[in-house]
Enzyme design. Structure first.
Site, PDB file in Angstrom:
ATOM      1  N   GLU A 116      22.253  13.384 -38.614  1.00  0.00           N
ATOM      2  CA  GLU A 116      21.132  14.238 -38.232  1.00  0.00           C
ATOM      3  C   GLU A 116      21.239  15.636 -38.849  1.00  0.00           C
ATOM      4  OE1 GLU A 116      18.443  13.388 -37.052  1.00  0.00           O
ATOM      5  OE2 GLU A 116      18.874  11.407 -36.235  1.00  0.00           O
ATOM      6  N   TYR A 169      15.491  19.906 -32.237  1.00  0.00           N
ATOM      7  CA  TYR A 169      15.312  18.588 -32.857  1.00  0.00           C
ATOM      8  C   TYR A 169      16.600  17.766 -32.807  1.00  0.00           C
ATOM      9  CZ  TYR A 169      15.668  14.864 -36.008  1.00  0.00           C
ATOM     10  OH  TYR A 169      15.973  13.622 -36.474  1.00  0.00           O
ATOM     11  N   ASP A 178      10.350  16.564 -35.277  1.00  0.00           N
ATOM     12  CA  ASP A 178      10.546  17.027 -36.656  1.00  0.00           C
ATOM     13  C   ASP A 178       9.186  17.068 -37.361  1.00  0.00           C
ATOM     14  OD1 ASP A 178       9.944  14.381 -37.030  1.00  0.00           O
ATOM     15  OD2 ASP A 178      11.275  14.177 -38.740  1.00  0.00           O
TER      16      ASP A 178
END
Length: 362
Positions: A46, A129, A147
């Site tokens: 991520e 996020y 996102d």
DNA sequence: CACGCGTGGCA
DNA sequence: TTGCCAAGCGT
């Protein structure tokens, strides 16, 4: 006509989620970090995915988790080794924050990964996020992960004309998604992003194969190509730069970038902004403060490098010096670390693309 | 809170 | 060529 208010309809959202999950289970890409729910691996992927296309990060992900298979391995590694593995990926503060967060997890959490959103977003480099993504994917927490894909998908689905660069609009979309999350929050969040990446793309969305086509408001109104609304960012400033490559029998003089700002902490060739009326003077005078006997150099080429907010037009000056000058080779360049690096030593430090591509001029 | 922060792909 | 964009965050 588009709408400037985002309304939530429970039943519509339920069908949206159902369609999405069904599509996702059938159509999702086989990505390396989808082979695990290990929070460490999800975290690495991520962070790498921030502002980065998935195809770009995949080789980096493999190398990184092989070198640092768990939090302890990362926490106990030297920072330069972490940066070296990030070399070329950009946004290098991500790597530094990753390293900092690993140390915190190692030292303050006993190496146990924080397992909920509120704790995750306290770690450096983990924002709303990424916190939502890790919490939902690795720990099944019912939190959104918003996102750029999600902003676009939800904007279109609701034919919503809010400017997605506006924080209030982001919050409205976040609230919409939070209410829409079904029992499989991780799959739902991933599915939203996957739909944005594969179907509901920025240009030429593939509405004909979209699982939400029948209930998509923008499709119904013929507005998919006008949405989302996004205010423009300003153009990059152009700078004329002079780079000095000093070659001492094949070893090149490298300096470390300052602790703050662009490419901070990484290695580079000496570089300085050009004095407009005296091309070549700025780099030459600067280099002479550490190499008083610097010979005449020559221009070996030009290189343009586009960063997120600035463009460098580099003129590259090349200086060959005698190896006897090694005795006086300074280890400081102003306040910065500096050293001649042979081929092997060069390969061990993190040299950003802006500079590594200059090696082709030699 | 608007801006600083990389790089590569693509119309 | 140029501009835009990509699984954002810190300050």
């Amino acid at each position: 006509m588009t709408k400037n208010i985002l309304n939530f309809h429970k039943e519509t959202a339920r069908i949206f989620a159902e369609n999405l999950l069904q599509w996702f289970y059938k159509s999702k890409r086989a990505l390396p970090f989808r082979e695990t729910k290990n929070p460490y691996n999800i975290w690495i992927s991520e962070i790498m995915a921030q502002q980065t296309q998935i195809d770009t990060l995949i080789p980096y992900y493999h190398r990184f988790v092989e070198a640092f298979p768990d939090v302890t391995a990362l926490a106990t590694a030297p920072e330069d080794k972490v940066l070296k593995l990030w070399e070329g990926l950009g946004y290098y503060s991500r790597a530094k924050n990753l390293h900092k967060a690993a140390k915190i997890i190692h030292e303050e959490y006993d190496g146990i990964f924080p397992d909920h959103y509120d704790a995750l977003i306290k770690l450096p480099g983990i924002g709303p996020y990424t916190g939502g993504a890790i919490a939902s994917i690795a720990f099944k927490e019912k939190v959104p992960a918003i996102d750029g894909n999600v902003l676009r998908v939800i904007s279109r689905f609701n034919n919503y004309s809010g400017d997605i660069a506006d924080v209030k609009v982001k919050k409205a979309i976040t609230d919409w998604v939070a209410q829409a999350i079904p029992d499989a929050p991780g799959d739902f969040n991933e599915g939203l992003m996957e739909l944005g990446a594969l179907v509901c793309t920025p240009t030429n969305p593939k509405c004909m194969i979209c699982p939400e086509r029948d209930i998509c408001e923008a499709f119904k109104e013929g507005m998919t190509n006008q949405l989302p609304i996004k205010s423009k960012k300003q153009r990059q400033k152009k700078l004329e730069m002079e780079v000095g490559i000093i070659d001492m029998g094949g070893a090149l003089y490298l300096v470390q970038r300052p602790e703050k700002g662009l490419l901070s902490g990484l290695w580079s060739f000496p570089i300085i902004e050009e004095e407009k009326t005296k091309p070549g003077n700025a780099i030459r005078q600067t280099l002479k403060t550490v190499f008083p006997d610097l010979p005449e150099g020559k221009v070996i080429g030009n290189s343009k490098h586009v960063f997120s907010h600035v463009i460098w037009n580099m003129t590259v000056y090349y200086f060959e010096i005698d190896p006897v000058m090694a005795a006086e080779a300074p280890e400081k360049y102003g306040d910065a670390q500096a050293a001649f690096k042979d081929r092997e030593q060069l390969a061990a430090v993190a040299l950003p693309t802006a500079f590594s591509k200059l090696l082709a001029l030699l």
